[in-house]
Scaffold this motif. Structure first.
Motif, PDB file in Angstrom:
ATOM      1  N   ARG A  18      -7.796  12.676  -5.702  1.00 46.31           N
ATOM      2  CA  ARG A  18      -7.910  11.454  -4.896  1.00 46.31           C
ATOM      3  C   ARG A  18      -9.322  10.873  -4.999  1.00 46.31           C
ATOM      4  NH1 ARG A  18      -4.435   7.646  -3.178  1.00 46.31           N
ATOM      5  NH2 ARG A  18      -3.074   9.299  -3.919  1.00 46.31           N
ATOM      6  N   HIS A  21      -9.376   8.950  -8.198  1.00 51.38           N
ATOM      7  CA  HIS A  21      -8.697   7.676  -7.921  1.00 51.38           C
ATOM      8  C   HIS A  21      -9.661   6.711  -7.211  1.00 51.38           C
ATOM      9  CE1 HIS A  21      -5.958   4.818  -5.964  1.00 51.38           C
ATOM     10  NE2 HIS A  21      -6.392   5.245  -4.787  1.00 51.38           N
ATOM     11  N   HIS A  50     -11.573   3.375   1.139  1.00 49.00           N
ATOM     12  CA  HIS A  50     -10.217   2.910   1.456  1.00 49.00           C
ATOM     13  C   HIS A  50      -9.243   4.048   1.774  1.00 49.00           C
ATOM     14  CE1 HIS A  50      -8.972   3.882  -2.659  1.00 49.00           C
ATOM     15  NE2 HIS A  50      -7.737   3.665  -2.287  1.00 49.00           N
ATOM     16  N   ASP A  51      -9.414   5.209   1.131  1.00 48.42           N
ATOM     17  CA  ASP A  51      -8.504   6.341   1.384  1.00 48.42           C
ATOM     18  C   ASP A  51      -9.161   7.446   2.220  1.00 48.42           C
ATOM     19  OD1 ASP A  51      -6.114   5.477   0.278  1.00 48.42           O
ATOM     20  OD2 ASP A  51      -6.529   6.287  -1.721  1.00 48.42           O
ATOM     21  N   HIS A 109      -4.881  -2.164   3.171  1.00 52.19           N
ATOM     22  CA  HIS A 109      -4.773  -1.872   1.734  1.00 52.19           C
ATOM     23  C   HIS A 109      -3.409  -1.321   1.319  1.00 52.19           C
ATOM     24  CE1 HIS A 109      -5.784   2.493   2.357  1.00 52.19           C
ATOM     25  NE2 HIS A 109      -5.155   2.655   1.214  1.00 52.19           N
ATOM     26  N   ASP A 127      -6.552  -0.980  -5.887  1.00 53.85           N
ATOM     27  CA  ASP A 127      -5.857   0.277  -5.573  1.00 53.85           C
ATOM     28  C   ASP A 127      -4.609   0.429  -6.453  1.00 53.85           C
ATOM     29  OD1 ASP A 127      -5.345   2.633  -4.098  1.00 53.85           O
ATOM     30  OD2 ASP A 127      -4.117   1.562  -2.643  1.00 53.85           O
ATOM     31  N   ARG A 133      -3.810   4.820 -12.572  1.00 53.39           N
ATOM     32  CA  ARG A 133      -2.423   4.464 -12.211  1.00 53.39           C
ATOM     33  C   ARG A 133      -1.584   4.304 -13.470  1.00 53.39           C
ATOM     34  NH1 ARG A 133      -2.009   5.636  -6.807  1.00 53.39           N
ATOM     35  NH2 ARG A 133      -2.814   3.976  -5.466  1.00 53.39           N
TER      36      ARG A 133
END
Ligand SMILES: [Fe+2]
Ligand SMILES: [Fe+2]
Length: 187
Positions: A18, A21, A50-51, A109, A127, A133
């Motif tokens: 993560r 990412h 964001h995460d 998001h 994202d 991705r």
């Protein structure tokens, strides 16, 4: 907060995968901000955090959302959506980020919202298309994002809604409302 400091802060909250990412989202968001004339530093900060809440226990996220009393509607939908508003809240209370533009980009998001700001759109699309991705349809969104952020966002929303429908999962109403609002704007 400096980039390295922010990355170190978020690294503690995330798995290795993560975190990778997140770095991808950061690099993509910075490029999109430069391309479409958004505040690059805000895009970088929003992307990094964001995460932030992604790995908090479900119960904790739920409690944060209830206490904050702002994005309660997400609680009726899949818990995958919860880390966005919970993250916006935690980034404020635990990290001390108070910039409302950054916080709202984190908050929306995963769901989007009608009338998204430029920064919110950038984080949503970044994202979706960051280099890690690999899902079907991502290349089309990447290509659109070279030229037109709204078209990229519409396509990303369309893919997300279709994916949820195919999996017999509920679609968060604001995600559909975001899609509808963007289509209307383009007419
Ligand atoms: Fe997320
Ligand atoms: Fe993400």
């Amino acid at each position: 907060m400096k980039r390295d400091e922010a990355l170190a802060c978020v690294k503690e909250q995330l798995t290795e995968q993560r975190y990778t990412h997140t770095v991808g989202v950061m690099e993509t968001a910075v490029k999109l901000a430069e391309r479409f004339g958004a505040d690059v530093k805000k895009a970088e900060t929003a992307a990094i955090f964001h995460d932030y809440a992604k790995f908090r226990p479900k119960e904790e996220m739920k409690q944060i959302i209830l206490d904050e009393n702002k994005s309660l509607e997400v609680l009726d939908f899949h818990h995958e959506l919860w880390h966005a508003p919970a993250g916006a809240s935690l980034v404020k209370t635990e990290v001390g980020i108070t910039d409302e533009d950054v916080l709202s980009a984190i908050r929306y998001h995963t769901s989007g919202r009608p009338g998204m700001t430029l920064l919110e759109k950038i984080i949503y699309v970044a994202d979706y298309i960051e280099p890690g991705r690999l899902f079907p349809g991502v290349d089309e969104v990447r290509a659109l994002a070279e030229e037109n952020l709204d078209l990229a966002l519409i396509q990303a929303l369309k893919n997300t809604i279709t994916f949820l429908l195919k999996k017999n999962q509920a679609v968060f109403p604001d995600t559909i409302a975001t899609y509808n609002a963007l289509l209307k704007e383009r007419q």
